[in-house]
Design a protein around this motif. Structure first.
Motif, PDB file in Angstrom:
ATOM      1  N   ALA A  85       0.822  -1.209   0.000  1.00  0.00           N
ATOM      2  CA  ALA A  85       0.000   0.000   0.000  1.00  0.00           C
ATOM      3  C   ALA A  85       0.854   1.256   0.000  1.00  0.00           C
ATOM      4  CB  ALA A  85      -0.917  -0.009   1.225  1.00  0.00           C
ATOM      5  N   GLU A  86       2.051   1.171   0.577  1.00  0.00           N
ATOM      6  CA  GLU A  86       2.937   2.340   0.644  1.00  0.00           C
ATOM      7  C   GLU A  86       3.714   2.550  -0.650  1.00  0.00           C
ATOM      8  OE1 GLU A  86       6.403   4.120   3.627  1.00  0.00           O
ATOM      9  OE2 GLU A  86       5.999   1.977   3.529  1.00  0.00           O
ATOM     10  N   TRP A  87       3.821   1.533  -1.478  1.00  0.00           N
ATOM     11  CA  TRP A  87       4.668   1.614  -2.663  1.00  0.00           C
ATOM     12  C   TRP A  87       4.328   2.779  -3.592  1.00  0.00           C
ATOM     13  CZ3 TRP A  87       9.029   0.902  -4.807  1.00  0.00           C
ATOM     14  CH2 TRP A  87       9.169   0.926  -6.192  1.00  0.00           C
ATOM     15  N   PRO A  88       3.048   3.075  -3.875  1.00  0.00           N
ATOM     16  CA  PRO A  88       2.774   4.201  -4.796  1.00  0.00           C
ATOM     17  C   PRO A  88       3.382   5.519  -4.334  1.00  0.00           C
ATOM     18  CG  PRO A  88       0.817   2.858  -4.525  1.00  0.00           C
ATOM     19  CD  PRO A  88       1.810   2.355  -3.523  1.00  0.00           C
ATOM     20  N   SER A  89       3.356   5.783  -3.019  1.00  0.00           N
ATOM     21  CA  SER A  89       3.944   7.039  -2.539  1.00  0.00           C
ATOM     22  C   SER A  89       5.469   6.994  -2.599  1.00  0.00           C
ATOM     23  CB  SER A  89       3.485   7.314  -1.102  1.00  0.00           C
ATOM     24  OG  SER A  89       3.922   6.289  -0.236  1.00  0.00           O
ATOM     25  N   ARG A  90       6.065   5.829  -2.389  1.00  0.00           N
ATOM     26  CA  ARG A  90       7.522   5.693  -2.507  1.00  0.00           C
ATOM     27  C   ARG A  90       7.961   5.840  -3.962  1.00  0.00           C
ATOM     28  NH1 ARG A  90      10.692   3.329   1.532  1.00  0.00           N
ATOM     29  NH2 ARG A  90       9.734   3.707   3.544  1.00  0.00           N
ATOM     30  N   LYS A  91       7.130   5.342  -4.881  1.00  0.00           N
ATOM     31  CA  LYS A  91       7.494   5.346  -6.292  1.00  0.00           C
ATOM     32  C   LYS A  91       7.636   6.762  -6.844  1.00  0.00           C
ATOM     33  CE  LYS A  91       6.160   3.166 -10.662  1.00  0.00           C
ATOM     34  NZ  LYS A  91       5.123   2.361 -11.355  1.00  0.00           N
ATOM     35  N   CYS A  92       6.981   7.719  -6.182  1.00  0.00           N
ATOM     36  CA  CYS A  92       7.037   9.103  -6.660  1.00  0.00           C
ATOM     37  C   CYS A  92       8.416   9.715  -6.477  1.00  0.00           C
ATOM     38  CB  CYS A  92       6.001   9.954  -5.911  1.00  0.00           C
ATOM     39  SG  CYS A  92       4.289   9.498  -6.226  1.00  0.00           S
ATOM     40  N   VAL A  93       9.251   9.137  -5.603  1.00  0.00           N
ATOM     41  CA  VAL A  93      10.574   9.696  -5.301  1.00  0.00           C
ATOM     42  C   VAL A  93      11.643   8.786  -5.886  1.00  0.00           C
ATOM     43  CG1 VAL A  93      12.130  10.470  -3.478  1.00  0.00           C
ATOM     44  CG2 VAL A  93       9.647  10.637  -3.159  1.00  0.00           C
ATOM     45  N   ASN A  94      12.351   9.290  -6.897  1.00  0.00           N
ATOM     46  CA  ASN A  94      13.438   8.533  -7.533  1.00  0.00           C
ATOM     47  C   ASN A  94      13.019   7.154  -8.020  1.00  0.00           C
ATOM     48  OD1 ASN A  94      15.271  10.621  -7.110  1.00  0.00           O
ATOM     49  ND2 ASN A  94      15.889   9.839  -5.118  1.00  0.00           N
ATOM     50  N   GLY A  95      11.772   7.047  -8.459  1.00  0.00           N
ATOM     51  CA  GLY A  95      11.285   5.766  -8.966  1.00  0.00           C
ATOM     52  C   GLY A  95      11.071   4.726  -7.892  1.00  0.00           C
ATOM     53  N   ARG A 142      13.091   3.122  -6.079  1.00  0.00           N
ATOM     54  CA  ARG A 142      14.233   2.228  -5.841  1.00  0.00           C
ATOM     55  C   ARG A 142      13.739   0.840  -5.420  1.00  0.00           C
ATOM     56  NH1 ARG A 142      18.527   6.213  -2.661  1.00  0.00           N
ATOM     57  NH2 ARG A 142      18.654   7.787  -4.306  1.00  0.00           N
ATOM     58  N   PRO A 143      13.177   0.080  -6.342  1.00  0.00           N
ATOM     59  CA  PRO A 143      12.526  -1.200  -6.005  1.00  0.00           C
ATOM     60  C   PRO A 143      13.408  -2.163  -5.225  1.00  0.00           C
ATOM     61  CG  PRO A 143      12.080  -0.585  -8.282  1.00  0.00           C
ATOM     62  CD  PRO A 143      13.102   0.381  -7.778  1.00  0.00           C
ATOM     63  N   LEU A 144      14.700  -2.245  -5.592  1.00  0.00           N
ATOM     64  CA  LEU A 144      15.565  -3.196  -4.904  1.00  0.00           C
ATOM     65  C   LEU A 144      15.704  -2.834  -3.432  1.00  0.00           C
ATOM     66  CD1 LEU A 144      17.368  -5.655  -5.029  1.00  0.00           C
ATOM     67  CD2 LEU A 144      19.274  -4.174  -5.715  1.00  0.00           C
ATOM     68  N   ARG A 145      15.915  -1.558  -3.145  1.00  0.00           N
ATOM     69  CA  ARG A 145      16.021  -1.128  -1.750  1.00  0.00           C
ATOM     70  C   ARG A 145      14.705  -1.375  -1.017  1.00  0.00           C
ATOM     71  NH1 ARG A 145      19.610   4.339  -0.886  1.00  0.00           N
ATOM     72  NH2 ARG A 145      21.472   3.661  -2.008  1.00  0.00           N
ATOM     73  N   TYR A 146      13.610  -1.159  -1.710  1.00  0.00           N
ATOM     74  CA  TYR A 146      12.300  -1.360  -1.081  1.00  0.00           C
ATOM     75  C   TYR A 146      12.105  -2.826  -0.716  1.00  0.00           C
ATOM     76  CZ  TYR A 146       7.481  -0.012  -0.101  1.00  0.00           C
ATOM     77  OH  TYR A 146       6.295   0.264   0.523  1.00  0.00           O
ATOM     78  N   LEU A 147      12.496  -3.722  -1.612  1.00  0.00           N
ATOM     79  CA  LEU A 147      12.374  -5.153  -1.330  1.00  0.00           C
ATOM     80  C   LEU A 147      13.263  -5.560  -0.159  1.00  0.00           C
ATOM     81  CD1 LEU A 147      12.247  -6.637  -4.947  1.00  0.00           C
ATOM     82  CD2 LEU A 147      10.364  -6.440  -3.305  1.00  0.00           C
ATOM     83  N   VAL A 148      14.458  -4.986  -0.091  1.00  0.00           N
ATOM     84  CA  VAL A 148      15.340  -5.270   1.042  1.00  0.00           C
ATOM     85  C   VAL A 148      14.689  -4.798   2.345  1.00  0.00           C
ATOM     86  CG1 VAL A 148      17.549  -4.681   2.110  1.00  0.00           C
ATOM     87  CG2 VAL A 148      17.448  -5.218  -0.328  1.00  0.00           C
ATOM     88  N   SER A 149      14.065  -3.617   2.319  1.00  0.00           N
ATOM     89  CA  SER A 149      13.381  -3.108   3.513  1.00  0.00           C
ATOM     90  C   SER A 149      12.255  -4.043   3.932  1.00  0.00           C
ATOM     91  CB  SER A 149      12.825  -1.704   3.248  1.00  0.00           C
ATOM     92  OG  SER A 149      13.865  -0.792   2.977  1.00  0.00           O
ATOM     93  N   VAL A 150      11.487  -4.521   2.945  1.00  0.00           N
ATOM     94  CA  VAL A 150      10.397  -5.458   3.240  1.00  0.00           C
ATOM     95  C   VAL A 150      10.950  -6.725   3.890  1.00  0.00           C
ATOM     96  CG1 VAL A 150       8.586  -6.902   2.244  1.00  0.00           C
ATOM     97  CG2 VAL A 150       8.927  -4.576   1.399  1.00  0.00           C
ATOM     98  N   ALA A 151      12.019  -7.279   3.329  1.00  0.00           N
ATOM     99  CA  ALA A 151      12.605  -8.506   3.865  1.00  0.00           C
ATOM    100  C   ALA A 151      13.099  -8.309   5.294  1.00  0.00           C
ATOM    101  CB  ALA A 151      13.743  -8.970   2.960  1.00  0.00           C
TER     102      ALA A 151
END
Length: 277
Positions: A17-27, A29-38
């Motif tokens: 649910a948070e991803w759309p708001s994160r995506k607005c900043v520098n795309g 950074r999917p890899l960093r986001y996945l690491v945060s989730v893990a």
């Protein structure tokens, strides 16, 4: 409150649910986001296991402690391997840990209130908002257009004001760049500048700790005099700093900043101060 098998799906749903708001900043950074989730999933699983084995109020405290240790350790390990290692000190700073602990305490309180009376859960929202504002107050202060406490613009706000002042200047402009030896002295510097500059001269933050001011002057010599007056006023106030200046006619803001920065670095070197900036 949740059984163990629902904790991981909850974390995944929240991050999705948070991803759309994160995506607005520098795309995002999917890899960093996945690491945060893990990392959060791992910390949550450890906290659930600890709480299950200990139980009661002590179980809550040990679960929060286990979450903190696992979360901080994994983030520090990732930063150590793949990012700027200096960030680890910021991660483990008492201020950051305090904000993190407040967030966890609010989470525990929200869980208890929801378990006691679900309809009372919305009462936690003002507390959550207040805690988030406390944690982000420095960022809010830095990024807001104008800081009335320090009497200066943010860097982005100052750039707009300075560019407009250059465009409307009838003659030369002088850019004064102040680099204090100690951080958090912007308010003292702004007070000194009030006695030297005009109220219409834009003053703002620049970089990590510098203060910049743009002054409209008739001729180049006046700009040099203004810089000397600024140095004298800061010296009288006991503000230890180095002041660079550039005076020009017809140059843009970026060119003025480069020249003022070069003058500043040269003065730091002449004074025997570390030129790292």
């Amino acid at each position: 409150m949740l059984p163990a098998w629902l904790v991981v799906p909850l974390v995944l749903v929240c991050y999705a649910a948070e991803w759309p708001s994160r995506k607005c900043v520098n795309g995002g950074r999917p890899l960093r986001y996945l690491v945060s989730v893990a990392i959060v999933v791992a910390a949550a699983c450890v906290a659930v296991v600890v709480h299950r084995h200990v139980g009661g109020a002590l179980g809550i405290l040990t679960a929060v402690l286990a979450w903190t240790v696992v979360n901080s350790a994994l983030i520090a390990a990732v930063v150590w391997l793949f990012d700027d290692r200096r960030l680890i000190r910021q991660l483990l700073s008492p201020r950051n840990q305090l904000a993190d602990s407040i967030t966890k305490a609010i989470g525990v309180a929200a869980a208890i209130v929801t378990h006691w009376y679900p309809a009372a859960c919305p009462l936690m929202l003002p507390i959550v908002f207040a805690a988030h504002r406390f944690a982000l107050r420095d960022s809010i202060k830095t990024t807001s257009a104008y800081d009335w406490a320090a009497f200066m613009w943010s860097e982005s706000g100052w750039r707009v004001q300075a560019a407009e002042s250059i465009a409307t200047a009838p003659g030369c402009v002088a850019l004064v760049l102040i680099d204090p030896e100690r951080p958090r002295t912007e308010a003292a510097i702004a007070q000194c500048l009030l006695g030297v500059l005009r109220p219409t001269d834009p003053v703002g933050r620049y970089g990590t700790r510098q203060v910049a001011a743009l002054v409209q002057v008739d001729i180049e010599a006046v700009g040099v005099i203004v810089a000397e007056r600024v140095r004298a006023r800061l010296d009288q106030a006991g503000v230890v700093c180095i002041v660079g200046v550039s005076v020009s006619l017809g140059e843009g803001l970026d060119e003025l900043l480069i020249r003022a920065g070069s003058d500043l670095m040269a003065r730091r070197a002449s004074a025997g101060v570390s030129v790292r900036w």
